[in-house]
Design an enzyme around this catalytic site. Structure first.
Site, PDB file in Angstrom:
ATOM      1  N   ARG A 119      76.846  39.247  35.437  1.00 13.74           N
ATOM      2  CA  ARG A 119      77.108  40.950  34.949  1.00 13.74           C
ATOM      3  C   ARG A 119      78.177  39.328  33.931  1.00 13.74           C
ATOM      4  O   ARG A 119      79.257  38.894  34.454  1.00 13.74           O
ATOM      5  CB  ARG A 119      78.469  40.941  35.516  1.00 13.74           C
ATOM      6  CG  ARG A 119      79.282  42.288  34.373  1.00 13.74           C
ATOM      7  CD  ARG A 119      79.407  43.290  34.915  1.00 13.74           C
ATOM      8  NE  ARG A 119      80.113  44.304  34.145  1.00 13.74           N
ATOM      9  CZ  ARG A 119      80.216  46.315  34.094  1.00 13.74           C
ATOM     10  NH1 ARG A 119      79.673  46.679  35.040  1.00 13.74           N
ATOM     11  NH2 ARG A 119      80.731  46.179  33.463  1.00 13.74           N
ATOM     12  N   LEU A 173      55.818  38.103  31.383  1.00 15.23           N
ATOM     13  CA  LEU A 173      57.185  38.426  31.383  1.00 15.23           C
ATOM     14  C   LEU A 173      56.949  39.845  31.206  1.00 15.23           C
ATOM     15  O   LEU A 173      56.731  40.417  30.108  1.00 15.23           O
ATOM     16  CB  LEU A 173      58.069  37.728  30.335  1.00 15.23           C
ATOM     17  CG  LEU A 173      59.284  38.662  30.132  1.00 15.23           C
ATOM     18  CD1 LEU A 173      60.402  37.972  31.926  1.00 15.23           C
ATOM     19  CD2 LEU A 173      60.077  37.903  29.706  1.00 15.23           C
ATOM     20  N   HIS A 201      77.646  45.016  19.228  1.00 15.87           N
ATOM     21  CA  HIS A 201      76.799  44.855  19.621  1.00 15.87           C
ATOM     22  C   HIS A 201      75.153  43.939  18.616  1.00 15.87           C
ATOM     23  O   HIS A 201      74.158  43.807  19.324  1.00 15.87           O
ATOM     24  CB  HIS A 201      76.300  46.539  19.363  1.00 15.87           C
ATOM     25  CG  HIS A 201      77.077  47.512  20.220  1.00 15.87           C
ATOM     26  ND1 HIS A 201      76.911  47.120  21.171  1.00 15.87           N
ATOM     27  CD2 HIS A 201      78.198  48.431  19.919  1.00 15.87           C
ATOM     28  CE1 HIS A 201      77.623  48.183  22.250  1.00 15.87           C
ATOM     29  NE2 HIS A 201      78.339  48.933  21.564  1.00 15.87           N
ATOM     30  N   ASP A 259      77.556  43.074  29.309  1.00 11.39           N
ATOM     31  CA  ASP A 259      78.913  43.773  28.844  1.00 11.39           C
ATOM     32  C   ASP A 259      79.646  42.347  27.911  1.00 11.39           C
ATOM     33  O   ASP A 259      79.730  41.477  28.640  1.00 11.39           O
ATOM     34  CB  ASP A 259      80.040  43.524  30.361  1.00 11.39           C
ATOM     35  CG  ASP A 259      81.038  44.548  29.946  1.00 11.39           C
ATOM     36  OD1 ASP A 259      81.235  45.563  29.249  1.00 11.39           O
ATOM     37  OD2 ASP A 259      81.865  45.010  30.736  1.00 11.39           O
ATOM     38  N   SER A 290      73.644  53.237  29.535  1.00  9.79           N
ATOM     39  CA  SER A 290      73.948  54.044  30.268  1.00  9.79           C
ATOM     40  C   SER A 290      74.125  55.217  30.409  1.00  9.79           C
ATOM     41  O   SER A 290      74.647  55.978  29.585  1.00  9.79           O
ATOM     42  CB  SER A 290      75.018  53.605  31.536  1.00  9.79           C
ATOM     43  OG  SER A 290      76.125  53.856  31.478  1.00  9.79           O
TER      44      SER A 290
HETATM   45  C1  FPP Z   1      78.244  46.822  27.156  1.00  6.43           C
HETATM   46  O1  FPP Z   1      79.238  46.420  26.661  1.00  6.43           O
HETATM   47  C2  FPP Z   1      76.485  46.869  25.921  1.00  6.43           C
HETATM   48  C3  FPP Z   1      76.514  48.038  26.306  1.00  6.43           C
HETATM   49  C4  FPP Z   1      77.215  49.779  26.152  1.00  6.43           C
HETATM   50  C5  FPP Z   1      75.148  47.495  24.962  1.00  6.43           C
HETATM   51  C6  FPP Z   1      74.118  46.818  25.017  1.00  6.43           C
HETATM   52  C7  FPP Z   1      73.546  46.370  23.632  1.00  6.43           C
HETATM   53  C8  FPP Z   1      73.096  45.585  23.445  1.00  6.43           C
HETATM   54  C9  FPP Z   1      73.237  44.340  24.260  1.00  6.43           C
HETATM   55  C10 FPP Z   1      72.637  45.196  21.553  1.00  6.43           C
HETATM   56  C11 FPP Z   1      71.955  46.242  21.905  1.00  6.43           C
HETATM   57  C12 FPP Z   1      70.281  45.796  22.910  1.00  6.43           C
HETATM   58  C13 FPP Z   1      69.477  46.564  23.015  1.00  6.43           C
HETATM   59  C14 FPP Z   1      67.886  45.833  23.812  1.00  6.43           C
HETATM   60  C15 FPP Z   1      68.380  46.821  21.150  1.00  6.43           C
HETATM   61  P1  FPP Z   1      80.463  47.227  25.823  1.00  6.43           P
HETATM   62  O2  FPP Z   1      79.965  47.495  24.796  1.00  6.43           O
HETATM   63  O3  FPP Z   1      81.034  47.461  26.562  1.00  6.43           O
HETATM   64  O4  FPP Z   1      81.685  45.682  25.190  1.00  6.43           O
HETATM   65  P2  FPP Z   1      83.287  46.201  25.603  1.00  6.43           P
HETATM   66  O5  FPP Z   1      83.207  45.676  27.980  1.00  6.43           O
HETATM   67  O6  FPP Z   1      83.660  44.577  25.564  1.00  6.43           O
HETATM   68  O7  FPP Z   1      83.968  47.582  25.475  1.00  6.43           O
END
Ligand code: FPP
Length: 224
Positions: free
Chosen positions: A172, A122, A29, A12, A57
């Site tokens: 987290r 892994l 991202h 997150d 999600s």
């Molecule tokens: C949550 O942060 C993160 C996500 C919803 C996406 C996770 C994606 C990655 C780590 C990069 C891509 C990974 C792959 C495997 C391609 P958020 O966007 O909710 O952050 P915030 O809480 O600051 O808004």
């Protein structure tokens, strides 16, 4: 010292990091993907057998289209560029969640899973379009269709994480303390580490620190 076979991570904080440093959530991202690669490397070094990453999600569909599109293009790009390398490193990719993406992405996910299916160093469970409540409901439906007994062992067997031990650790990042519909059944006895740092700022040192802490915890599992 506690044995450790499985680490699960809610990655997150990408959006906040991107806005703060580059004035763009998507840049967050992109930076988050770099952290994914660092953590995979470290997980191998630490000889941990399973790593489950929450990448998207079922609730994330409520984000703006441009962000969703960007996330999936990052994933596509990552797989196209890196799947051979993951395979060479004997890493198995397993998708959990419902694969209802574009035809192209579904095909790429399936072929990546197939290619790496026999690998043993892994296992990465990548949670995509994943929601734990619906995973549990689906498991119960399958148990009942098969006329199996409803018990803990069977339920675990019908979850998408079958053949994966429950995570000993959940991390987290992003300074938020909730589970967000992630592995609700599997995390019943996990040690939970809430990390203040945003995911793109999280590094191998932070990871190792958490694992060291975990190793020293007295895990009672309800006993004294
Ligand atoms: C949550 O942060 C993160 C996500 C919803 C996406 C996770 C994606 C990655 C780590 C990069 C891509 C990974 C792959 C495997 C391609 P958020 O966007 O909710 O952050 P915030 O809480 O600051 O808004």
């Amino acid at each position: 010292m506690n044995p450790l076979s499985h680490v699960a991570i809610i990655m997150d904080g990408n959006g906040r990091w991107g806005l703060k440093h580059k004035n763009s959530r998507n840049e967050g991202h992109k930076a988050g993907l770099k952290t994914v690669e660092i953590i995979i490397k470290e997980t191998i070094k630490l000889k941990i057998k399973y790593l489950t990453l929450y990448a998207f999600s079922t609730e994330n569909w409520n984000r703006p289209q441009y962000e969703i599109k960007y996330l999936f293009s990052l994933l596509e790009d990552f797989l196209l560029k890196k799947i051979d390398d993951l395979h060479k490193q004997n890493i198995k990719l397993n998708i959990i969640g419902v694969k209802n993406f574009s035809k192209k992405l579904n095909k790429l996910l399936n072929s990546s899973e197939k290619k790496t299916s026999k690998n043993t160093r892994l296992q990465i469970n990548l949670a995509l379009n994943y929601g734990s409540k619906s995973e549990i409901i689906n498991a119960i439906k399958k148990i009942s269709i098969n006329n199996d007994k409803i018990n803990e062992k069977n339920l675990s067997k019908y979850l998408q994480t079958k053949n994966t031990p429950d995570p000993e650790i959940l991390i987290r990042t992003g300074n938020t303390k909730r589970l967000s519909n992630f592995l609700l059944w599997q995390l019943a006895y996990s040690e939970i580490f809430f990390e203040k740092k945003l995911w793109p700022d999280f590094g191998e040192k932070d990871y190792i620190k958490i694992i060291r802490k975990f190793k020293k915890i007295k895990r009672n599992f309800g006993k004294i």
